[in-house]
Design an enzyme around this catalytic site. Structure first.
Site, short mmCIF file in Angstrom:
data_model
loop_
_atom_site.label_atom_id
_atom_site.label_comp_id
_atom_site.label_asym_id
_atom_site.label_seq_id
_atom_site.Cartn_x
_atom_site.Cartn_y
_atom_site.Cartn_z
N CYS A 139 51.14 65.95 -71.12
CA CYS A 139 50.68 64.61 -71.47
C CYS A 139 50.05 63.93 -70.26
O CYS A 139 50.76 63.42 -69.38
CB CYS A 139 51.86 63.77 -72.00
N CYS A 142 50.84 60.21 -70.00
CA CYS A 142 52.20 59.96 -69.52
C CYS A 142 52.31 60.17 -68.02
O CYS A 142 52.94 59.37 -67.31
CB CYS A 142 53.21 60.89 -70.21
N ASP A 143 51.72 61.23 -67.52
CA ASP A 143 52.03 61.70 -66.16
C ASP A 143 50.85 61.69 -65.19
O ASP A 143 51.03 61.97 -64.00
CB ASP A 143 52.59 63.12 -66.23
#
Length: 315
Positions: A139, A142-143
């Site tokens: 992701c 997300c990261d």
């Protein structure tokens, strides 16, 4: 399936990620006495995530597993009945609907909220699994922030991979995009954007052989399967964007889903094609797949279930 063997509950929640726990919190506060079965991975995908910095309310960030412990404790404090167990079969032929747990016990429910999530597809490399959460991610949204100013690699060729490569290109110095074939599957407009972005370098006909690094990602070893040439690219992050698989198999034949298995809900609601059965989180969301959007749809599902039960005179 003798009646005496079937436990009857008011609201049954299947799954325990942000969507499931949020649905349990709202349902319990509405005195709907929800029973939640956690599934094969209690806490969902966030339990294999390290730092979470984009969920509101955590100004210093939080570890994914710790955040899901907080979700669970809050749901339990509200009165949700949280249980270990995996839903293995369903029968939506008549009300109350029935769900089998661990291939043995049957539960009957006036309403059901499905929050079984989706699982990222992986390449299947041992090094990829070993370094998951230590530079390996599925992701970018997300990261990606953790790799600001660094070089990263991303595997994939569809629209999601293109979108994530473009997202990473705004944060990272160089994005090495590894494409297995000699062309992308992404839409023409997305391909054009990728190819026009100076700091995205596309590698065609390329397989990933290994993610390198002892405790963190340090490089990726690739091979051109046309020429046989191998190379090692120094990177700090390795993103896999080859798709997700919704955990919806047991609902086939009962609930409407798209060609890839995502459950279809009435726009603006969490209602499925069977009244009293609702779906929330990543099992019905292939666009956003974020903890905060999953939690939001879990809230929606609990409210939809409450309204349904009230209209039926069951609440």
């Amino acid at each position: 399936m003798a009646n005496e063997e079937i436990e009857k509950v008011h609201v049954l929640i299947i799954g325990s990620g942000p969507a499931g726990y949020t649905a349990a919190i709202y349902a319990a506060r509405a005195n709907m006495k929800p029973v939640l079965y956690q599934g094969i991975q209690p806490g969902g995908q966030l339990t294999i995530t390290t730092e979470v910095e984009n969920y509101p309310g955590y100004p210093d960030g939080i570890q994914g597993p710790e955040m899901m412990v907080h979700f669970e404790k809050q749901a339990a404090r509200m009165g949700a009945d949280i249980r270990y167990g995996l839903a293995t079969q369903v029968d939506f032929s008549q009300q109350p609907y029935k769900v089998q747990i661990d291939e043995e016990k049957w539960i009957a429910a006036d309403s059901i909220i499905i929050c079984t999530g989706a699982s990222a597809k992986w390449l299947g490399l041992p090094s990829e699994e070993r370094l998951n959460g230590f530079g390996v991610s599925a992701c970018a949204v997300c990261d990606g922030f953790f790799f600001k100013g660094k070089e990263v690699a991303i595997v994939g060729a569809g629209d999601t991979a293109a979108e994530e490569a473009l997202y990473l290109s705004k944060l990272c110095t160089t994005v090495h995009m590894l494409v297995r074939r000699d062309q992308m599957r992404a839409s023409k407009v997305m391909q054009d954007r990728v190819l026009a972005t100076p700091n995205i370098k596309v590698y065609w006909n390329t397989d990933t052989e290994e993610v390198l690094g002892e405790s963190r990602v340090e490089a990726v070893k690739i091979r051109n399967h046309q020429t046989g040439e191998t190379a090692e690219i120094p990177v700090s992050g390795f993103f896999v964007a080859i798709g997700h698989q919704p955990n919806s198999g047991i609902f086939k034949g009962w609930l409407d889903m798209d060609e890839t298995g995502y459950l279809l809900t009435t726009p603006g609601t969490t209602r499925t094609n069977i009244e009293g059965v609702f779906a929330a989180g990543d099992v019905q969301d292939k666009n956003y797949r974020q903890a905060v959007t999953a939690a939001g749809s879990g809230c929606m599902a609990a409210l939809d279930a409450e309204r349904y039960l009230t209209a039926k005179g069951l609440n």
